[in-house]
Enzyme design. Sequence first.
Site, PDB file in Angstrom:
ATOM      1  N   ASP A  60       1.619   3.311  -3.500  1.00  0.00           N
ATOM      2  CA  ASP A  60       1.374   4.361  -2.322  1.00  0.00           C
ATOM      3  C   ASP A  60       1.425   5.769  -2.312  1.00  0.00           C
ATOM      4  O   ASP A  60       2.072   6.055  -3.297  1.00  0.00           O
ATOM      5  CB  ASP A  60       1.874   3.430  -1.109  1.00  0.00           C
ATOM      6  CG  ASP A  60       3.398   3.462  -0.943  1.00  0.00           C
ATOM      7  OD1 ASP A  60       3.953   4.510  -2.035  1.00  0.00           O
ATOM      8  OD2 ASP A  60       4.095   2.907  -0.286  1.00  0.00           O
TER       9      ASP A  60
ATOM     10  N   ASP B 235      -1.385  -5.930   0.615  1.00  0.00           N
ATOM     11  CA  ASP B 235       0.200  -5.827   0.107  1.00  0.00           C
ATOM     12  C   ASP B 235       0.992  -6.199   1.594  1.00  0.00           C
ATOM     13  O   ASP B 235       0.711  -5.777   2.547  1.00  0.00           O
ATOM     14  CB  ASP B 235       0.641  -4.574  -0.422  1.00  0.00           C
ATOM     15  CG  ASP B 235       0.920  -3.603   0.855  1.00  0.00           C
ATOM     16  OD1 ASP B 235       1.972  -3.098   1.199  1.00  0.00           O
ATOM     17  OD2 ASP B 235      -0.273  -2.760   1.053  1.00  0.00           O
TER      18      ASP B 235
END
Lengths: 375, 375
Positions: B92, B267
């Site tokens: 991320d 996720d």
Amino acid sequence: MTAFTFRVDAANGTARAGAITTARGIVRTPAFMPIGTQGAIKGVHWRDVKASGADIVLGNTYHLMLRPGAERIAELGGLHKFINWPHPILTDSGGFQVMSLGELRKIGDDGVTFRSHLDGAVVALTPERAIEIQDLLGSDIAMQLDECIRLPQERSELERAMRLSLAWAERCKRAFETAPPGRALFGIVQGGDDRKLRAASARAVVDIGFTGYAIGGLAVGEPQHVMLDVIDTVAPLLPVDRPRYLMGVGTPDDLLEAVGRGMDMFDCVLPTRNGRHGLAYTRFGPINLRNARPAADPRPLDPESRCPAARDYARAYLHHLVKANEMLGAMLLSEVNLYYYQDLMAGMRAAIAAGKFTEFCAVTREGWERGDLAM
Amino acid sequence: MTAFTFRVDAANGTARAGAITTARGIVRTPAFMPIGTQGAIKGVHWRDVKASGADIVLGNTYHLMLRPGAERIAELGGLHKFINWPHPILTDSGGFQVMSLGELRKIGDDGVTFRSHLDGAVVALTPERAIEIQDLLGSDIAMQLDECIRLPQERSELERAMRLSLAWAERCKRAFETAPPGRALFGIVQGGDDRKLRAASARAVVDIGFTGYAIGGLAVGEPQHVMLDVIDTVAPLLPVDRPRYLMGVGTPDDLLEAVGRGMDMFDCVLPTRNGRHGLAYTRFGPINLRNARPAADPRPLDPESRCPAARDYARAYLHHLVKANEMLGAMLLSEVNLYYYQDLMAGMRAAIAAGKFTEFCAVTREGWERGDLAM
């Protein structure tokens, strides 16, 4: 049902190598038993305990009797099935942890009562109940109930506890007579750091007669020379054809010293406890992953180790995991240490068989002292 | 160097199944990515992450940039080598955790400054630095920096954050132009729970043009129908030939719903976090091992599971480990849950390929609702 047997295959000085055969498998000696305190080796999958080379593990009667309870474990098929470890298990009697964890202990001739550290419930542990619990657990090797006291201690107090342990030894032996075949009961030599008491205890325990003999009451904070002195006093008094178990020991160096003095079995929390605290045992001595030194070190702990965790990860990664309190750090280092302890035992067994125990100890200590800078 | 490609192999309604090919391997979609927050999946060995069926894991830029640091990881050969996971990794941008963990945040057009939650150091994260860090980590899929804000929120504030995220999207794309071949950058659609803002954001992000598209700013506590409404708004606006990633989602039911709406990647911390807290995901719905019900239950969680931990241990043992706070309890249940999530994804992929996605969802939900009493 395979009978419980012990065989010495090789001796080198006073060190000896052999095998204990139990109904659940063979234990190569000298043997190190990882400790499954509450029915688990902290941070290590059972498959990895086996892969590390452990033939036998230790279960703590005190913890298991309080939670989930011996009767519960028996209902579920016994400890082996409960924890899914089909190999040999030794259980202690609970006495040691009653002394260290139980609250409001009251010791009498009949046994000990205490309050559970979990819920404050009053629990009684007699010699007969200690044997019954270990029978419910289904342990392959049960231990007599004894009174283990801290050092230093007055001689009169050491003697009182030693005599009480002897009386309990007899009662445990009687209680064990109805145990299923294939299981063994070990007696425990007490007497603190007093040679005469230790010798008297050893002779009396041997007179009672057990399948194996343990030296208890050590690894309670005394210097190493005190422990070795007790072994030097006791080991020669124990029959050569019975396994000898040094309870609660120890560091890798303690293991070299004690095996050299004829001891066959050991258990200790150090590999897993120190692993959880960031310390790795290696051929190059202990490496503290918490220190700054490994922070940028791309090297594995030991590229030649049998242990995947020692080969597959950079020290920098292990350092990071320890600093970040990631569970995986404790898991990997506990695994590294269990492998190291088992490899040390395997090395000693091979060296004894080859008549090179002294050389093995020298080379091992050289490695620890040299460290890994030249790696 | 294998080019980064995405292929849709089968569609069933709006659900689709396919594969992302990266230089480090293939990611079967729909894909669930376990989260390696600080360079480790909490409580799970990397070999077991792979064995569970995970093709790709997520690394948190925020955590890794603060400790051990992106430059340190680059010196050590990149994140894959550091953690010893040679398979694909998505990182991320750090933005989400800056918002939730960073202290004294200051957001400006140029980026965000904050104090590290570890040591209070002032850290700046700009779109360019977010890309640089992900380049240093060597991630196969990098994410643009965005501003993720909590819901509910004023529309003006949602719009401001959405516009800022768009500006950062352009800067990230420019910064990514010098990235090594074979790596991908995904843009992120923001706009909170406002359909018009979401649609505007989706169109604008697609105009900028990315290799894949994510829906961010969800799984922040909103009800499921809000999340599904956003997907219904956004997914049809995304190009069919690019992977679609729903960030931070979700429960097993969320995954069924989102895949049904055309999302490809997910996720979530739920499988490991809930595993640490004693909850097991199974075909029979979630089972809370902390409850008294499994205390004497000899049954495994699921005798037909691919997961050894779900087959090899009695629920009574797992209950005991959880109650005793033994690490092994968290380890086994995290593993059970990672396997369950991967099996759910594999089931969806197979069902989509067979044109039976609706039936698969119905049968799966029936199992959850039926529970395991009749097992």
